[in-house]
Motif scaffolding. Sequence first.
Motif, short mmCIF file in Angstrom:
data_model
loop_
_atom_site.label_atom_id
_atom_site.label_comp_id
_atom_site.label_asym_id
_atom_site.label_seq_id
_atom_site.Cartn_x
_atom_site.Cartn_y
_atom_site.Cartn_z
N ALA A 1 7.21 0.13 5.51
CA ALA A 1 5.55 0.90 6.32
C ALA A 1 5.00 1.13 5.18
O ALA A 1 5.68 2.50 4.51
N LEU A 2 3.42 0.65 5.14
CA LEU A 2 2.90 1.34 4.38
C LEU A 2 1.93 1.73 5.05
O LEU A 2 0.79 2.16 5.44
N ILE A 3 1.32 3.76 4.92
CA ILE A 3 0.36 4.33 5.13
C ILE A 3 -0.62 4.20 4.26
O ILE A 3 -0.71 4.72 2.92
N SER A 4 -1.80 4.24 5.04
CA SER A 4 -3.47 4.00 4.41
C SER A 4 -3.94 5.09 4.23
O SER A 4 -3.90 6.13 4.94
N PRO A 5 -4.67 5.42 2.63
CA PRO A 5 -5.24 4.21 2.19
C PRO A 5 -3.81 4.32 1.22
O PRO A 5 -3.08 5.12 0.85
N ALA A 6 -3.31 2.81 0.86
CA ALA A 6 -2.27 2.13 0.14
C ALA A 6 -2.83 1.30 -0.95
O ALA A 6 -3.58 0.17 -0.30
N VAL A 7 -1.98 1.50 -2.18
CA VAL A 7 -2.06 0.15 -2.89
C VAL A 7 -1.85 -0.73 -2.24
O VAL A 7 -0.85 -1.33 -0.72
N ASP A 8 -2.42 -2.38 -2.56
CA ASP A 8 -2.42 -2.94 -2.11
C ASP A 8 -1.05 -4.22 -2.60
O ASP A 8 0.00 -4.38 -4.00
N ILE A 9 -0.06 -4.40 -1.62
CA ILE A 9 0.67 -5.15 -1.72
C ILE A 9 1.62 -6.31 -1.78
O ILE A 9 1.72 -6.90 -3.19
N PHE A 10 0.38 -7.20 -2.32
CA PHE A 10 -0.12 -8.36 -2.92
C PHE A 10 -0.60 -8.65 -3.91
O PHE A 10 -1.09 -9.48 -4.66
N CYS B 1 4.53 -3.54 6.92
CA CYS B 1 3.49 -3.39 7.91
C CYS B 1 2.80 -2.16 7.18
O CYS B 1 2.67 -0.95 6.61
N TYR B 2 1.28 -2.77 7.20
CA TYR B 2 0.19 -0.96 7.22
C TYR B 2 -0.41 -0.50 7.90
O TYR B 2 -0.48 -1.13 8.54
N THR C 1 5.89 -8.35 9.93
CA THR C 1 5.87 -7.46 10.25
C THR C 1 6.95 -6.65 10.48
O THR C 1 8.06 -7.37 9.83
N LEU C 2 7.73 -5.20 11.10
CA LEU C 2 8.53 -4.94 10.90
C LEU C 2 9.84 -4.63 11.84
O LEU C 2 9.24 -5.44 13.14
#
Lengths: 238, 238
Positions: free
Chosen positions: A124-133, A151-152, A89-90
């Motif tokens: 913070a990643l706003i979807s659609p967004a690449v997979d951080i894992f 956090c997405y 979480t942020l």
Amino acid sequence: MIVKKYKKDSDVSYTLGMTLTIELLKTKPEVLLKVYIHPELEETIAVKELLSSCKQRKIPIETNAKVFHILSEKENCFVIGEFKKYASTLSNKENHIVLVHPSNAGNLGTILRSATGFEVQNIALISPAVDIFDPKTIRASMGAIFHMNFCYFDDFESYQNQYKHYHLYPFMLQAQLTLKEITFKKPFSLIFGNEATGLPISFLEKGTSVFIPHSHHIDSLNLPIAVSIALYEASNKK
Amino acid sequence: MIVKKYKKDSDVSYTLGMTLTIELLKTKPEVLLKVYIHPELEETIAVKELLSSCKQRKIPIETNAKVFHILSEKENCFVIGEFKKYASTLSNKENHIVLVHPSNAGNLGTILRSATGFEVQNIALISPAVDIFDPKTIRASMGAIFHMNFCYFDDFESYQNQYKHYHLYPFMLQAQLTLKEITFKKPFSLIFGNEATGLPISFLEKGTSVFIPHSHHIDSLNLPIAVSIALYEASNKK
């Protein structure tokens, strides 16, 4: 268990390489499930330390050449860590980076590395967004991912509603002020668009828009470069 | 003529993609030997302009799907330019970037893009060093390579002897001064080491060594990031 090529919907991901695996073991040992060893791995002091640390924590170690063919495209990879993906979480006090629809795994990793370097450790990643894992992200981050909160969000509004007290700085070519002219108010959100398309024009209305001047011979700076220059200017780490 | 996978010792190299090929045609039409078109290329206005411009200059155009399998790993590549490699020399007045033993083609391309963006358009490469004409470098440069002067040197001393009047700024983690503390004297040489190993310690004695402060959670910044932040601070383009 059969190891398969990494997929976004998998419960586990991988640290491809010894340094990454050691970093994971140092920062988040509780998620490390297993360590794969290539039969040709040389027994250096660092390797012995890694293995003894795994044994202490009862993390299984498996010697298995096949796994390396399946998971790693690079030839110089002799250690792989398998870990359980975890939630994060942020902070609602510390500064943020916000990436709107980032698409490239390597770019995200490079951004995480710079973000950790400049101590803006919430993204913070706003979807659609690449997979951080994605293992490519982890690899490009050089392990910095394990020092970051992330956090997405489904859309930018969801992010904004949750962090109303943040000062927004969208980076866009159409902005009025240059990076050198800005005094960043804290806590801040440094906001960047997709690699190919940048931020939608509507972001000009959000907070204080900023641009990094460059010559007309290039269309834009590379995304990790722009984010890193912004971090360099905005952070305390100068 | 049979097209083969690109090699460093080849006389020709390739622009993989339409934008790159158009940039080459705009900046260095005299070296463009041939344009390959994928049979599935759509006839947009930009495509028509490219083809008519080639015809005017009597540059052969060949429709050939096979060439794309051989030269390009990306699926979204429908135009390839074949060009004759050319020699280039450095300005002895304008500012320089010096890369000592850079090893990664993509990194070099990203550096060329930033260098063009920040108008430091002369780059010295100290051998052994990655091939500037590698199609991966060209692609990562987004065409900026065609706006750059470049030159390879056998060792740093050869470079230094030729540009004795330049102010040297080696970037290294062991440096005394931070980037923010430096006032760059012109003409300057911003000097960076290899991705994995950095500059040899002997560079501490050359000119004014500089570092970009970062947290202890990362070992170093990514090379193109460090170069770009330095360019951002040192160049007039702020």
